[in-house]
Write a protein that holds these residues in place. Structure first.
Motif, PDB file in Angstrom:
ATOM      1  N   VAL A   1       0.832  -1.206   0.000  1.00 30.13           N
ATOM      2  CA  VAL A   1       0.000   0.000   0.000  1.00 30.13           C
ATOM      3  C   VAL A   1       0.868   1.259   0.000  1.00 30.13           C
ATOM      4  O   VAL A   1       0.614   2.211  -0.741  1.00 30.13           O
ATOM      5  CB  VAL A   1      -0.962  -0.014   1.208  1.00 30.13           C
ATOM      6  CG1 VAL A   1      -1.712   1.295   1.330  1.00 30.13           C
ATOM      7  CG2 VAL A   1      -1.941  -1.169   1.095  1.00 30.13           C
ATOM      8  N   ALA A   2       1.919   1.254   0.816  1.00 26.48           N
ATOM      9  CA  ALA A   2       2.812   2.412   0.872  1.00 26.48           C
ATOM     10  C   ALA A   2       3.535   2.619  -0.451  1.00 26.48           C
ATOM     11  O   ALA A   2       3.727   3.761  -0.890  1.00 26.48           O
ATOM     12  CB  ALA A   2       3.818   2.230   2.004  1.00 26.48           C
ATOM     13  N   GLY A   3       3.932   1.533  -1.112  1.00 34.19           N
ATOM     14  CA  GLY A   3       4.614   1.650  -2.401  1.00 34.19           C
ATOM     15  C   GLY A   3       3.737   2.266  -3.468  1.00 34.19           C
ATOM     16  O   GLY A   3       4.158   3.176  -4.190  1.00 34.19           O
ATOM     17  N   PHE A   4       2.494   1.788  -3.578  1.00 33.47           N
ATOM     18  CA  PHE A   4       1.571   2.357  -4.563  1.00 33.47           C
ATOM     19  C   PHE A   4       1.251   3.813  -4.246  1.00 33.47           C
ATOM     20  O   PHE A   4       1.196   4.660  -5.140  1.00 33.47           O
ATOM     21  CB  PHE A   4       0.274   1.544  -4.630  1.00 33.47           C
ATOM     22  CG  PHE A   4       0.376   0.307  -5.468  1.00 33.47           C
ATOM     23  CD1 PHE A   4       0.818   0.361  -6.778  1.00 33.47           C
ATOM     24  CD2 PHE A   4       0.009  -0.921  -4.959  1.00 33.47           C
ATOM     25  CE1 PHE A   4       0.912  -0.785  -7.556  1.00 33.47           C
ATOM     26  CE2 PHE A   4       0.094  -2.077  -5.722  1.00 33.47           C
ATOM     27  CZ  PHE A   4       0.544  -2.002  -7.024  1.00 33.47           C
ATOM     28  N   THR A   5       1.036   4.115  -2.975  1.00 32.91           N
ATOM     29  CA  THR A   5       0.701   5.486  -2.592  1.00 32.91           C
ATOM     30  C   THR A   5       1.863   6.432  -2.840  1.00 32.91           C
ATOM     31  O   THR A   5       1.679   7.527  -3.384  1.00 32.91           O
ATOM     32  CB  THR A   5       0.278   5.531  -1.110  1.00 32.91           C
ATOM     33  OG1 THR A   5      -0.811   4.624  -0.906  1.00 32.91           O
ATOM     34  CG2 THR A   5      -0.148   6.925  -0.705  1.00 32.91           C
TER      35      THR A   5
ATOM     36  N   VAL B   1       4.382  10.856  -5.628  1.00 33.51           N
ATOM     37  CA  VAL B   1       5.649  11.439  -6.081  1.00 33.51           C
ATOM     38  C   VAL B   1       5.727  11.463  -7.600  1.00 33.51           C
ATOM     39  O   VAL B   1       6.097  12.476  -8.198  1.00 33.51           O
ATOM     40  CB  VAL B   1       6.846  10.663  -5.482  1.00 33.51           C
ATOM     41  CG1 VAL B   1       8.155  11.153  -6.065  1.00 33.51           C
ATOM     42  CG2 VAL B   1       6.855  10.799  -3.969  1.00 33.51           C
ATOM     43  N   GLY B   2       5.386  10.359  -8.243  1.00 27.20           N
ATOM     44  CA  GLY B   2       5.523  10.266  -9.691  1.00 27.20           C
ATOM     45  C   GLY B   2       4.373  10.868 -10.461  1.00 27.20           C
ATOM     46  O   GLY B   2       4.510  11.207 -11.630  1.00 27.20           O
ATOM     47  N   GLY B   3       3.233  10.985  -9.839  1.00 29.78           N
ATOM     48  CA  GLY B   3       2.064  11.528 -10.515  1.00 29.78           C
ATOM     49  C   GLY B   3       1.167  10.424 -11.035  1.00 29.78           C
ATOM     50  O   GLY B   3       1.630   9.496 -11.703  1.00 29.78           O
TER      51      GLY B   3
ATOM     52  N   HIS C   1       1.084   9.708 -14.936  1.00 32.49           N
ATOM     53  CA  HIS C   1       2.128   8.866 -15.513  1.00 32.49           C
ATOM     54  C   HIS C   1       1.874   7.397 -15.197  1.00 32.49           C
ATOM     55  O   HIS C   1       2.153   6.522 -16.020  1.00 32.49           O
ATOM     56  CB  HIS C   1       3.500   9.277 -15.002  1.00 32.49           C
ATOM     57  CG  HIS C   1       3.831  10.708 -15.282  1.00 32.49           C
ATOM     58  ND1 HIS C   1       3.758  11.267 -16.537  1.00 32.49           N
ATOM     59  CD2 HIS C   1       4.225  11.709 -14.467  1.00 32.49           C
ATOM     60  CE1 HIS C   1       4.087  12.536 -16.488  1.00 32.49           C
ATOM     61  NE2 HIS C   1       4.376  12.831 -15.233  1.00 32.49           N
ATOM     62  N   LEU C   2       1.348   7.120 -14.033  1.00 31.46           N
ATOM     63  CA  LEU C   2       1.035   5.724 -13.695  1.00 31.46           C
ATOM     64  C   LEU C   2      -0.111   5.189 -14.548  1.00 31.46           C
ATOM     65  O   LEU C   2      -0.151   3.999 -14.846  1.00 31.46           O
ATOM     66  CB  LEU C   2       0.660   5.605 -12.211  1.00 31.46           C
ATOM     67  CG  LEU C   2       1.814   5.651 -11.228  1.00 31.46           C
ATOM     68  CD1 LEU C   2       1.296   5.566  -9.804  1.00 31.46           C
ATOM     69  CD2 LEU C   2       2.779   4.535 -11.487  1.00 31.46           C
ATOM     70  N   ASP C   3      -1.034   6.057 -14.925  1.00 33.10           N
ATOM     71  CA  ASP C   3      -2.144   5.614 -15.767  1.00 33.10           C
ATOM     72  C   ASP C   3      -1.675   5.204 -17.158  1.00 33.10           C
ATOM     73  O   ASP C   3      -2.313   4.375 -17.814  1.00 33.10           O
ATOM     74  CB  ASP C   3      -3.190   6.721 -15.883  1.00 33.10           C
ATOM     75  CG  ASP C   3      -3.932   6.957 -14.581  1.00 33.10           C
ATOM     76  OD1 ASP C   3      -3.895   6.064 -13.702  1.00 33.10           O
ATOM     77  OD2 ASP C   3      -4.549   8.035 -14.431  1.00 33.10           O
ATOM     78  N   LEU C   4      -0.562   5.771 -17.623  1.00 33.16           N
ATOM     79  CA  LEU C   4      -0.028   5.412 -18.935  1.00 33.16           C
ATOM     80  C   LEU C   4       0.764   4.111 -18.914  1.00 33.16           C
ATOM     81  O   LEU C   4       0.975   3.488 -19.944  1.00 33.16           O
ATOM     82  CB  LEU C   4       0.890   6.533 -19.433  1.00 33.16           C
ATOM     83  CG  LEU C   4       0.248   7.896 -19.652  1.00 33.16           C
ATOM     84  CD1 LEU C   4       1.318   8.930 -19.969  1.00 33.16           C
ATOM     85  CD2 LEU C   4      -0.780   7.830 -20.754  1.00 33.16           C
ATOM     86  N   MET C   5       1.194   3.707 -17.740  1.00 32.28           N
ATOM     87  CA  MET C   5       2.077   2.557 -17.581  1.00 32.28           C
ATOM     88  C   MET C   5       1.284   1.245 -17.583  1.00 32.28           C
ATOM     89  O   MET C   5       0.192   1.190 -17.034  1.00 32.28           O
ATOM     90  CB  MET C   5       2.802   2.716 -16.230  1.00 32.28           C
ATOM     91  CG  MET C   5       4.127   2.066 -16.130  1.00 32.28           C
ATOM     92  SD  MET C   5       4.893   2.467 -14.545  1.00 32.28           S
ATOM     93  CE  MET C   5       5.134   4.218 -14.689  1.00 32.28           C
ATOM     94  N   PRO C   6       1.817   0.175 -18.188  1.00 31.48           N
ATOM     95  CA  PRO C   6       1.132  -1.114 -18.134  1.00 31.48           C
ATOM     96  C   PRO C   6       1.077  -1.644 -16.702  1.00 31.48           C
ATOM     97  O   PRO C   6       1.941  -1.362 -15.869  1.00 31.48           O
ATOM     98  CB  PRO C   6       1.994  -2.034 -18.996  1.00 31.48           C
ATOM     99  CG  PRO C   6       2.915  -1.161 -19.746  1.00 31.48           C
ATOM    100  CD  PRO C   6       3.014   0.124 -19.024  1.00 31.48           C
TER     101      PRO C   6
END
Length: 119
Positions: free
Chosen positions: A19-23, A28-30, A33-38
């Protein structure tokens, strides 16, 4: 502490680390950008980071000194995965598409008015 309680604690650390990693990555990354990533990049790197975190915790608990060679190795592995997260985010930031379109001079703008009244 008995080994059965330690296993439960390690599972709790693993789930909390996921949970901490995803959050953290989202903040931090936005999220854009995560929505574009597979999905497999996001899942694989985050699970790897959570695994490295738990293994570093296990290494610190098993030995008398908390900072031993195994703890340092797993911590460096976690830092490597954090660097991989940054590199993936940067890659998808650079390669994201733009939504800008060329202005179209033939467009028509509609205006609302009441008949009989001057604008």
């Amino acid at each position: 502490m008995s080994p059965s309680w330690l296993r439960i604690a390690y599972v709790a650390v693993f789930l909390l680390a996921i949970v901490a990693g995803f959050t953290l990555w989202s903040e931090v990354g936005g999220q854009g950008h995560l929505d574009l990533m597979p999905w497999y990049w996001k899942l694989g790197v985050t699970i790897g980071l959570a695994w490295a975190t738990v293994r570093a915790t296990v290494s610190a608990v098993e030995r008398e000194n908390a900072w031993n060679i195994r703890t340092v190795a797993w911590t460096l592995g976690a830092l490597t995965l954090l660097g991989m997260m940054a590199a993936l985010t940067y890659y998808y930031h650079i390669h994201e598409g733009t939504d800008e379109t060329a202005p179209d001079d033939s467009s028509v703008t509609a205006a609302l008015f009441e008949p009989g009244k001057l604008l």
